[in-house]
Motif scaffolding. Structure first.
Motif, PDB file in Angstrom:
ATOM      1  N   GLU A 185       0.831  -1.217   0.000  1.00  0.00           N
ATOM      2  CA  GLU A 185       0.000   0.000   0.000  1.00  0.00           C
ATOM      3  C   GLU A 185       0.860   1.259   0.000  1.00  0.00           C
ATOM      4  O   GLU A 185       0.599   2.202  -0.739  1.00  0.00           O
ATOM      5  CB  GLU A 185      -0.952   0.011   1.203  1.00  0.00           C
ATOM      6  CG  GLU A 185      -2.135  -0.900   1.064  1.00  0.00           C
ATOM      7  CD  GLU A 185      -3.014  -0.550  -0.141  1.00  0.00           C
ATOM      8  OE1 GLU A 185      -3.315   0.643  -0.353  1.00  0.00           O
ATOM      9  OE2 GLU A 185      -3.389  -1.486  -0.869  1.00  0.00           O
ATOM     10  N   LEU A 186       1.886   1.271   0.834  1.00  0.00           N
ATOM     11  CA  LEU A 186       2.764   2.439   0.899  1.00  0.00           C
ATOM     12  C   LEU A 186       3.577   2.591  -0.386  1.00  0.00           C
ATOM     13  O   LEU A 186       3.849   3.712  -0.824  1.00  0.00           O
ATOM     14  CB  LEU A 186       3.677   2.358   2.123  1.00  0.00           C
ATOM     15  CG  LEU A 186       2.982   2.490   3.480  1.00  0.00           C
ATOM     16  CD1 LEU A 186       3.983   2.294   4.614  1.00  0.00           C
ATOM     17  CD2 LEU A 186       2.271   3.832   3.613  1.00  0.00           C
ATOM     18  N   ALA A 187       3.955   1.492  -0.995  1.00  0.00           N
ATOM     19  CA  ALA A 187       4.686   1.544  -2.269  1.00  0.00           C
ATOM     20  C   ALA A 187       3.787   2.116  -3.364  1.00  0.00           C
ATOM     21  O   ALA A 187       4.236   2.913  -4.198  1.00  0.00           O
ATOM     22  CB  ALA A 187       5.191   0.154  -2.649  1.00  0.00           C
ATOM     23  N   ARG A 188       2.526   1.728  -3.362  1.00  0.00           N
ATOM     24  CA  ARG A 188       1.576   2.234  -4.357  1.00  0.00           C
ATOM     25  C   ARG A 188       1.430   3.754  -4.241  1.00  0.00           C
ATOM     26  O   ARG A 188       1.216   4.449  -5.213  1.00  0.00           O
ATOM     27  CB  ARG A 188       0.227   1.533  -4.178  1.00  0.00           C
ATOM     28  CG  ARG A 188      -0.671   1.664  -5.353  1.00  0.00           C
ATOM     29  CD  ARG A 188      -1.977   0.875  -5.317  1.00  0.00           C
ATOM     30  NE  ARG A 188      -2.325   0.156  -4.136  1.00  0.00           N
ATOM     31  CZ  ARG A 188      -2.260  -1.174  -4.014  1.00  0.00           C
ATOM     32  NH1 ARG A 188      -1.826  -1.907  -5.009  1.00  0.00           N
ATOM     33  NH2 ARG A 188      -2.633  -1.775  -2.908  1.00  0.00           N
ATOM     34  N   LYS A 189       1.579   4.271  -3.030  1.00  0.00           N
ATOM     35  CA  LYS A 189       1.463   5.715  -2.786  1.00  0.00           C
ATOM     36  C   LYS A 189       2.804   6.438  -2.923  1.00  0.00           C
ATOM     37  O   LYS A 189       2.881   7.643  -2.737  1.00  0.00           O
ATOM     38  CB  LYS A 189       0.881   5.952  -1.402  1.00  0.00           C
ATOM     39  CG  LYS A 189      -0.483   5.311  -1.218  1.00  0.00           C
ATOM     40  CD  LYS A 189      -1.381   6.168  -0.405  1.00  0.00           C
ATOM     41  CE  LYS A 189      -2.706   5.525  -0.150  1.00  0.00           C
ATOM     42  NZ  LYS A 189      -3.607   5.527  -1.246  1.00  0.00           N
ATOM     43  N   GLY A 190       3.886   5.691  -3.209  1.00  0.00           N
ATOM     44  CA  GLY A 190       5.191   6.303  -3.402  1.00  0.00           C
ATOM     45  C   GLY A 190       5.934   6.626  -2.116  1.00  0.00           C
ATOM     46  O   GLY A 190       6.948   7.321  -2.152  1.00  0.00           O
ATOM     47  N   VAL A 191       5.468   6.116  -0.981  1.00  0.00           N
ATOM     48  CA  VAL A 191       6.108   6.396   0.301  1.00  0.00           C
ATOM     49  C   VAL A 191       7.349   5.519   0.492  1.00  0.00           C
ATOM     50  O   VAL A 191       8.364   5.972   1.024  1.00  0.00           O
ATOM     51  CB  VAL A 191       5.112   6.192   1.465  1.00  0.00           C
ATOM     52  CG1 VAL A 191       5.796   6.364   2.815  1.00  0.00           C
ATOM     53  CG2 VAL A 191       3.928   7.137   1.323  1.00  0.00           C
TER      54      VAL A 191
ATOM     55  N   ARG B 291       9.647   1.841  -1.214  1.00  0.00           N
ATOM     56  CA  ARG B 291       9.800   0.852  -2.291  1.00  0.00           C
ATOM     57  C   ARG B 291      10.279  -0.433  -1.645  1.00  0.00           C
ATOM     58  O   ARG B 291      11.029  -0.402  -0.663  1.00  0.00           O
ATOM     59  CB  ARG B 291      10.755   1.329  -3.379  1.00  0.00           C
ATOM     60  CG  ARG B 291      12.183   1.322  -3.011  1.00  0.00           C
ATOM     61  CD  ARG B 291      13.102   1.652  -4.208  1.00  0.00           C
ATOM     62  NE  ARG B 291      14.454   1.794  -3.756  1.00  0.00           N
ATOM     63  CZ  ARG B 291      15.270   0.778  -3.469  1.00  0.00           C
ATOM     64  NH1 ARG B 291      14.862  -0.456  -3.621  1.00  0.00           N
ATOM     65  NH2 ARG B 291      16.492   0.998  -3.015  1.00  0.00           N
ATOM     66  N   LEU B 292       9.808  -1.550  -2.159  1.00  0.00           N
ATOM     67  CA  LEU B 292      10.228  -2.837  -1.633  1.00  0.00           C
ATOM     68  C   LEU B 292      11.670  -3.087  -2.035  1.00  0.00           C
ATOM     69  O   LEU B 292      12.038  -2.856  -3.191  1.00  0.00           O
ATOM     70  CB  LEU B 292       9.343  -3.956  -2.154  1.00  0.00           C
ATOM     71  CG  LEU B 292       8.036  -4.191  -1.393  1.00  0.00           C
ATOM     72  CD1 LEU B 292       7.030  -3.100  -1.621  1.00  0.00           C
ATOM     73  CD2 LEU B 292       7.468  -5.530  -1.724  1.00  0.00           C
TER      74      LEU B 292
END
Length: 194
Positions: free
Chosen positions: A54-60, A62-63
């Motif tokens: 979810e945070l990666a989708r928002k750009g916060v 990256r895995l």
């Protein structure tokens, strides 16, 4: 029973910790029973996979490592599993199937946008089916053996453990019914009237 085992494996995978790197500074966010952050840009953190996605989708964030299997990992697993005539490859990770499902979903999505990706999707699906079929045969063979080794379990994924236990119990019950009443003619050992 099968759906529940796969659902349980998915739940465990989605809640497993993954490494992420913060892409920006982020204030703490509190949800019931869960605190996320704060994060400092460039620092690495461990988060449950579902939060990280979810945070990666928002750009916060990256895995650091992708949630899906790579095609190279699939090729190596395919090579190992199809080369071994007996036994299971010892290094198939417990999260293999959830990561495989994510790879297939990603490739299906990419092929939906770009038809030139259909050939790769087909190749990956073929390798995935090969691995599943080979491991299925091996798990069934090991589970139906009279001398099932407890060591075998350490080479099974959670999804395969269900199959191993179910087939093993069924094989034991079948053997008992077929030869367990060797002196009689089945349950109750009452001969049939002729």
């Amino acid at each position: 029973m099968v759906e529940k085992a796969i659902s349980d494996a998915e739940f465990e995978f989605a809640n497993a910790k993954v490494r992420v790197q913060a892409e920006c500074d982020f204030q703490a966010l509190e949800l019931p029973g869960l605190k996320i952050g704060p994060f400092s840009k460039g620092e690495r953190y461990s988060l449950p996979l579902w939060v990280a996605l979810e945070l990666a989708r928002k750009g916060v964030v990256r895995l650091v490592e992708p949630a899906e299997l790579s095609v190279d990992e699939l090729i190596r697993a395919h090579s190992r599993e199809t080369r071994l005539s007996r036994g299971l490859a010892a290094d198939l990770p417990n999260d293999f199937y959830p990561r495989l499902r994510r790879l297939l979903a990603k490739l299906r999505e990419e092929a939906g946008r770009d038809p030139s990706r259909l050939r790769e999707l087909d190749r990956v699906q073929h390798m995935a089916r090969d691995i599943v079929n080979v491991r299925l045969k091996k798990v069934i063979s090991l589970a139906s053996s009279v001398a099932r080794s407890p060591l075998t379990r350490k080479y099974l994924t959670p999804e395969e453990e269900l199959l191993f236990d179910t087939i093993g119990d069924l094989a034991d019950a079948w053997r008992e019914e077929v030869v367990g009443n060797a002196g009689g003619c089945g349950p109750g050992s009452r001969p049939r009237a002729r």
